[in-house]
Design an enzyme around this catalytic site. Structure first.
Site, mmCIF file in Angstrom:
data_model
loop_
_atom_site.group_PDB
_atom_site.id
_atom_site.type_symbol
_atom_site.label_atom_id
_atom_site.label_comp_id
_atom_site.label_asym_id
_atom_site.label_seq_id
_atom_site.Cartn_x
_atom_site.Cartn_y
_atom_site.Cartn_z
ATOM 1 N N GLU A 1 -55.825 20.559 9.936
ATOM 2 C CA GLU A 1 -56.717 19.779 9.087
ATOM 3 C C GLU A 1 -56.732 18.300 9.495
ATOM 4 O OE1 GLU A 1 -57.480 21.301 4.758
ATOM 5 O OE2 GLU A 1 -56.156 19.579 4.587
ATOM 6 N N LYS B 1 -67.253 24.655 0.276
ATOM 7 C CA LYS B 1 -67.148 24.486 -1.185
ATOM 8 C C LYS B 1 -68.531 24.271 -1.780
ATOM 9 C CE LYS B 1 -62.641 22.161 -1.361
ATOM 10 N NZ LYS B 1 -62.021 20.879 -1.653
ATOM 11 N N HIS C 1 -44.021 41.007 21.434
ATOM 12 C CA HIS C 1 -44.487 42.383 21.632
ATOM 13 C C HIS C 1 -45.945 42.566 21.219
ATOM 14 C CE1 HIS C 1 -40.384 43.955 22.519
ATOM 15 N NE2 HIS C 1 -40.091 42.803 21.932
HETATM 16 O O1 PA5 Z 1 -54.656 18.700 2.421
HETATM 17 C C1 PA5 Z 1 -55.463 18.765 1.511
HETATM 18 O O2 PA5 Z 1 -55.960 17.736 1.032
HETATM 19 C C2 PA5 Z 1 -55.889 20.094 0.924
HETATM 20 O O3 PA5 Z 1 -55.204 21.137 1.500
HETATM 21 C C3 PA5 Z 1 -55.644 20.122 -0.573
HETATM 22 O O4 PA5 Z 1 -54.278 19.963 -0.818
HETATM 23 C C4 PA5 Z 1 -56.136 21.418 -1.169
HETATM 24 O O5 PA5 Z 1 -57.488 21.584 -0.903
HETATM 25 C C5 PA5 Z 1 -55.904 21.450 -2.660
HETATM 26 O O6 PA5 Z 1 -56.511 20.370 -3.296
HETATM 27 P P1 PA5 Z 1 -56.103 19.975 -4.759
HETATM 28 O O7 PA5 Z 1 -54.682 19.563 -4.736
HETATM 29 O O8 PA5 Z 1 -57.011 18.848 -5.143
HETATM 30 O O9 PA5 Z 1 -56.326 21.191 -5.614
#
Ligand code: PA5
Length: 432
Positions: A287, A422, A308
């Site tokens: 990310e 989303k 394997h």
């Molecule tokens: O790294 C990030 O920002 C995401 O993985 C969030 O943690 C994830 O989408 C969850 O978001 P939230 O904590 O607002 O529910």
């Protein structure tokens, strides 16, 4: 005291001294931007000094709450997705018994929910927690993530029927931002206890905040030791000099290899307990770096199991891969290989040795085979598995991905691409 180290002898022949010198010059500039908070994403650098900033009363509160949950629950459900659960799960898997839920008599069974919309998983979870003393920790910085909110709604509804309002709200703990969102409001309206995720720390960098620390405290992990390890790693990664900063040398090597077309990194584990650390790493690096048409593709493997299945591809497939091995030097617990009177399997020459010994030899065999097959590799050595070293490891990777993303020329702290799915889903579900 031993510290985490990085061995990079197996990049010899892939990276020259000249290339190290070239990248050092770039790192010098990026380092200044990072420490002076002038880099892209500079509003999201709170994780860098949070292990120093978290207050004594806050740590005590987390430990006391963890203890209360431990003593008053048969089942603890952590509800969250992405950065809101992967870190806690990683630490808990690393630092508790492999069969924690089956054998633990001192801490509740732990289940993770809200990290998917799998109907079968949720239905089965409802079966498993029936008639148990349940406590929830709902974790969402925004307080509005669909998966988390939906599952929380179902579990809260179940609890309201079982315990009534008062009993339910005593058994729900929220971890969310300080000011707004559904969870903050719920806490104000019902009095549920809510811990704070600092504004300047993004989800995937939040493991060492209450996001990760509360679930860890529930199972009795020493969160003080974990923060101490992170603080030690912060000291160990202060220098801009790549040969005196293990996060930076890791970032430097990754980026040089990437420029050579090694666009996939496999984080390969030789320890069962580290599997979920690898899954946390996957999100942190994927990310943070995968944007603007760039990014090393992070992949994970558990060796020797995956030798394997994936071994063939790594040894002889496209030469666009490098590997990072995650090694725990002293496994702590081990199993000795017995003599066998018949010796039909021919293994008596190993009798008296441990599985740890054979595993170590398997790692040596693998790194040599892959290196000579054209796969450069690195080894992260963790002296042993305890909270202090897991804290070090979390911070090591966070600092590394910050520098690595900056070297790549991206903002390592945002995730604009996550919004696309989303928005589509909201439209399909006719949500505003
Ligand atoms: O790294 C990030 O920002 C995401 O993985 C969030 O943690 C994830 O989408 C969850 O978001 P939230 O904590 O607002 O529910």
């Amino acid at each position: 005291m031993k510290e985490i180290t990085l061995n990079y002898k197996n990049v010899n022949g892939f990276i020259s001294d000249k290339e190290f010198l070239r990248i050092q010059n770039i790192i010098d500039k990026k380092h200044d931007l990072l420490i002076n908070k002038k880099c892209p994403g500079n509003d999201w650098l709170g994780w860098m000094d949070f292990p120093d900033r978290i207050s004594r009363p806050e740590v005590d509160d987390l430990m006391e709450t963890g203890e209360w949950i431990r003593e008053n629950s048969d089942v603890f459900v952590s509800i969250g997705i992405g950065g809101s659960y992967l870190g806690a799960r990683a630490a808990i898997h690393a630092l508790t018994h492999s069969f924690h839920n089956e054998i633990s008599s001192i801490s509740p069974r732990i289940y993770y929910a809200g990290n998917s919309i799998y109907p079968d998983y949720l239905a089965d979870l409802l079966d498993v927690i029936r008639d148990k003393r349940i406590t929830l920790n709902v974790i969402s910085k925004s307080g509005s993530t669909l998966e988390t909110s939906l599952v929380f709604r179902v579990l809260k509804n179940y609890m309201l029927k079982e315990y009534g309002e008062k009993g339910t709200y005593q058994r729900i703990f929220a971890t969310t931002n300080a000011h707004s969102g559904a969870l903050r409001k719920l806490s104000e309206e019902t009095g549920i206890k809510a811990f704070v995720i600092p504004d300047d720390i993004g989800g995937r960098f939040s493991v060492l905040t209450p996001v990760g620390l509360l679930p860890m405290a529930v199972v009795g992990i020493g969160i003080d030791e974990m923060l101490q390890g992170a603080r030690r790693m912060a000291q160990m990664t202060q220098s801009p000099d790549i040969f005196r900063n293990i996060s930076y040398i890791y970032a430097a090597i990754r980026n040089i290899l990437y420029e050579q077309g090694k666009v996939i990194e496999i984080l390969a584990n030789f320890t069962h307990s580290m599997c979920d650390i690898a899954r946390w790493w996957l999100q942190l690096f994927g990310e943070s770096e995968g944007k603007d048409g760039k990014g090393i593709y992070p992949a994970i493997a558990n060796y020797t199991t995956d030798l394997h299945s994936m071994g063939q591809l790594v040894q002889q497939g496209m030469r666009n891969v490098f590997e990072t091995f995650l090694i725990v030097e002293e496994p702590g617990i081990d199993v000795r290989i017995p003599e066998d009177a018949r010796n039909l399997d021919g293994l008596n020459n190993l009798a008296g040795h441990t599985f740890g010994y054979v595993n170590k030899k398997a790692k040596e065999a693998t790194e040599d085979a892959h290196y000579s097959g054209g796969v450069p590799n690195l080894t992260i050595n963790i002296p042993k598995l305890n909270a202090y070293y897991v804290g070090q490891l979390f911070y090591f990777f966070e600092k590394a991905v910050a520098m690595s993303g900056l070297l790549l020329g991206v903002n390592p702290f945002n995730q604009p691409g996550v919004e696309a799915y989303k928005m589509n889903l909201k439209e399909l579900l006719k949500m505003k």
